[in-house]
Each structure stands twice: as structure tokens, then as C-alpha cells.
Design a protein around this motif. Sequence first.
Motif, mmCIF file in Angstrom:
data_model
loop_
_atom_site.group_PDB
_atom_site.id
_atom_site.type_symbol
_atom_site.label_atom_id
_atom_site.label_comp_id
_atom_site.label_asym_id
_atom_site.label_seq_id
_atom_site.Cartn_x
_atom_site.Cartn_y
_atom_site.Cartn_z
ATOM 1 N N VAL A 183 10.777 4.112 5.093
ATOM 2 C CA VAL A 183 9.532 4.879 5.182
ATOM 3 C C VAL A 183 8.477 4.291 4.257
ATOM 4 O O VAL A 183 7.309 4.122 4.649
ATOM 5 N N ARG A 184 8.852 3.944 3.040
ATOM 6 C CA ARG A 184 7.879 3.363 2.109
ATOM 7 C C ARG A 184 7.325 2.043 2.631
ATOM 8 O O ARG A 184 6.124 1.776 2.546
ATOM 9 N N LEU A 185 8.211 1.204 3.154
ATOM 10 C CA LEU A 185 7.757 -0.070 3.710
ATOM 11 C C LEU A 185 6.839 0.147 4.917
ATOM 12 O O LEU A 185 5.831 -0.549 5.085
ATOM 13 N N LEU A 186 7.177 1.100 5.767
ATOM 14 C CA LEU A 186 6.329 1.412 6.914
ATOM 15 C C LEU A 186 4.963 1.917 6.467
ATOM 16 O O LEU A 186 3.930 1.562 7.060
ATOM 17 N N LYS A 187 4.930 2.737 5.443
ATOM 18 C CA LYS A 187 3.647 3.229 4.942
ATOM 19 C C LYS A 187 2.783 2.079 4.438
ATOM 20 O O LYS A 187 1.576 2.023 4.713
ATOM 21 N N ALA A 188 3.385 1.161 3.674
ATOM 22 C CA ALA A 188 2.631 0.023 3.148
ATOM 23 C C ALA A 188 2.121 -0.856 4.287
ATOM 24 O O ALA A 188 0.970 -1.314 4.277
#
Length: 341
Positions: A183-188
Motif C-alpha cells: 500500500v505504501r509503495l502504491l501510494k508513492a
Amino acid sequence: MGHTHDILDDIRSQIDAHAEPLAQARERLALVRSTAEAFPGALRTYASGSLAQHTFIHPVGDGDGGLVLDRRVYPGLGPDGGGETPADISAELCGLLGPAVREVYPNARCGTSKRGPKLTFGQPVDGQDPTVDLVVALTRKDAPGLWIPNLKNDTWEASDPERHVKLFTSGGASLQRTRRRVVRLLKAWNKQYSIPGFSSHNLTVWAWEFSEPGMGMAVALNTVLTKAARRVDSGNATVDPAGVSPNVRLLVPRDTASRRLRTAAAGLEEAIAHDDDRDAVLSALSKVFYKYIDDPSPSSLAQKISALRQPGPLSTAALGLGGPSAAIPTVRSYGIVSEGR
């Protein structure tokens, strides 16, 4: 674990929320929640969104939570009552929260966001000043979930933020950890675009749907992007996993969303296929996380620009030009003064 995992880890070190602002967001939300419990008719408070799901990235923004009111105390309020809108009750709650929070944060102010009171604190930490959004929620009479405000329209909408947190933090420890990282990577990735294509909630739903036990971070990220692209291409909707809210909406046209997802999935696929070649992985992932990774391949634009800036003659090969290799002398552009002037 190969180079793809390691390079994704390097990106994570750039995007993960900093410890002090994250701690402040938690403390501020806890303060607002404890204050809201004194509001007449309060049943409970809850934490929601990125803070509760452990998916914040840098910089830390708002800590989300909610106050659930007992409809019996407010018989005129909401669709299951007399139809009263949320504007007045939100203002009343703000009247309680503002003075109480200022006892701890003297510069704090209480305004409103789309869903209810929004607290600003005027006390930055590490250059960040996390806010708190508190949803004013009502229990629903004959249906699951809550009524939450849409203060832009002064209406109520059905949602179940508490159920979302339970779903998105479910599963074994390994799956939870992988899902959070994805999720964090997708947000970035999503925030690299001037107009992001997807809400954080949308990305989180996809990560919850498509990540499976036993997947590593790289495979899980590739799987989420690939399956999300297929869904968008098919025209099928992403439904609310709690079964309460309307379908999740894209923030850009479908063809734009599809193109972004397919491009990112192809980059991950290429990286995984060349996992033992660090430069090849960097080159592939630079197409996905272009604000975080430089393409090391000689054919990349960045490398060509860098070569042009170097003193001495260049070769056509260094610039990726075809034909026999030849030296290209560097020249000083007309009108540019020498260094030191």
C-alpha cells in the motif's frame, strides 16, 4: 530475496513516514478522541484510515477518526431520524473540541472538512504538522455501518470505516506486513502524477483483495498492479469490501487509469524477470518509480544528459546513436561565459 526486493526496500526508506510526526499524529488523534467522548450522546470513538492501517507515507498528513453518536439522543438527526443534516451537529462538536485541544496545543484551531471537524495544531514537528479529521457518525437503524456526513452537500452517506480497518488489518502477521508495504509503495507511485489516478482507499482495497499469503513484496506489488489493470480494462467496478458504501471511483478517466496500471505492472514484471541483474532491475523500476530511481542504462535520457555535461570529447555510442562509433568534440555554446565569472 533478490535485487527487486532490495531496490523496493530502498524506495521504502525514502517514502516511509518519519517517526516523530507519526507519533504526533497518533497523540493528537488520541487527544481529540478522548475529548470527543464527553460529547452528549457519544457511544464510542474509533481510529480509521492510514493511521489505523499503518500505511502512512512521508509527509504525515491527517489522522482520521470518528465519533459515533446514539441516534436515540438525537431523534431528529440523520436519514433514520427526522432528516436533520450534519452541519449543526458538526459545529457543536467543534465548539467542544477547539477549547479543549488548545489547553494542550495553544495554537490549535477547529474548522471542518468534508466529514466533520478538522483540527489544525500550529505546532510542527520535523517540518510536519499533522491534522486530525473526526467524522461525526450515526448508527444506522436497519442496516450495517454508519451514516457519515458529506458537509459539502450537507447530507449523510453510508459507510463502514470501522469494518474497513478490521478487513485491511486482517490475516497473519506476514500477510499484514506485506500488504502494508505494498500500500505504501502504491501510494508513492500514485502521488508521482500531478493528478493522482486513485484514492488511497482504492489502492488499499486492491492490496487487500489481491495480496495473498506467501507472496513477497515484489510479487505482491506486481500482482496487485496486474489484477487492478485487468479490472479497470474490463470495466468492472471495485466494490466496497464492507458492502455499505457505493463502488470505489477512479480519479482519472478509465483509459488513463488503465495505462498507468499496465505500465507499472510491466515494469515490475520486467524487474522480477531480471532479478539477478541490479542494473536491469533499476532500469525497469525507474519506469515505475521515476521520482525515486534513476535509470542506469546508457540509453536513458538522464545518462545522455550527464554525458553531454562531461568535459572532453564524446562518442556517438555514449549518446545511444546508431552507426559506426565516432568521437564528438564538445563545444562552448555561444554567449556562455567561462566558469568563475
